[in-house]
Design an enzyme around this catalytic site. Sequence first.
Site, short mmCIF file in Angstrom:
data_model
loop_
_atom_site.label_atom_id
_atom_site.label_comp_id
_atom_site.label_asym_id
_atom_site.label_seq_id
_atom_site.Cartn_x
_atom_site.Cartn_y
_atom_site.Cartn_z
N CYS A 46 7.56 2.75 33.87
CA CYS A 46 6.29 1.89 34.47
C CYS A 46 6.24 0.59 33.36
O CYS A 46 6.34 1.04 32.14
CB CYS A 46 5.15 2.83 34.07
SG CYS A 46 3.69 2.04 33.89
N CYS A 49 2.92 0.11 31.64
CA CYS A 49 2.73 1.10 30.27
C CYS A 49 3.40 0.73 29.09
O CYS A 49 2.78 0.68 28.08
CB CYS A 49 3.46 2.60 30.75
SG CYS A 49 2.71 3.39 32.18
#
Length: 306
Positions: A46, A49
């Site tokens: 991700c 993230c």
Amino acid sequence: MDQPSFGNLTGDPSVIKESSAAEFAEDVIATSRDTPVIVDFWAEWCGPCKQLGPIIEKIVLEKGGSVKLVKIDIEKSPEIAQQMQVQSIPAVFAFVNGQPVDGFVGAQPESQIRSFIDRAIQRTGGTAEPSPLEQALGHAAELFAGGDTQNSSALYDQILQQQPDNTAAVAGLAKCLLAEGQVDAVKKLLADVPEDKQGDADISSVRASLELAGAGAEAANQSETLKIEVTENPGNHQARFDLALALFAQGDKESAISHLLYIIKRDRSWNEDSARKQLLKMFDALGNDDPATLDGRQQLSLILFS
């Protein structure tokens, strides 16, 4: 003048923990009964993230133990993500007294993350006191505002020894150097800022200050002549523009802004909108919270939308 010691500015790394399904009840539910816990659901693949995580970690570390961070890799602990009904990541929750009380999904600006964490602390009856880092930055800024560039720069140096990537400290040190006329040192300092932080508001402010200092220095020696010219010929926009640059370089920001607003009010498109562009650059250099910026933006809006 002796400098106050702010000790460790990087924080206690034990307040951040990688957790799992087996440890979630202890790390989050139980711990949050005493200290608010921020839970960050993330994954290695991700991208957002990886942008958000370091910001949360930095803020939590700054809080001196008044909040903790638990990171959950959804690939390793999918059952916890399912229980929390996490449908996309990054997903962040604040736990207080064993319950989730707040949360958000997706990348957020640092200012909103700070507010989010402060709310969690306040829910426990705590107060979002300035961290040692925030106190150090605030004291350095006060020293600079009082004209003590030597001690201000020394304190910014102290901060950067512990947090080399702190853009607020980089910008503060650059302003000290600029005030001392060390233009080459400022340019080198800005050049060393990582590419992903070049757009930071603090760095942009210094860059604008550097550009204005260069332009103002050329006009500063003619400021008295320019004042006479503007008084005798109010419509000489070039002289007024140059005077604004000179005044700003000399620290008279209010007068500089006033002269540029005068030009905009009488001829918005003069010299390819130069007065408005220069005014915005001054706002960038001063920062959004400076009273001169706030008042200047209000006056500019009245002119443009009248």
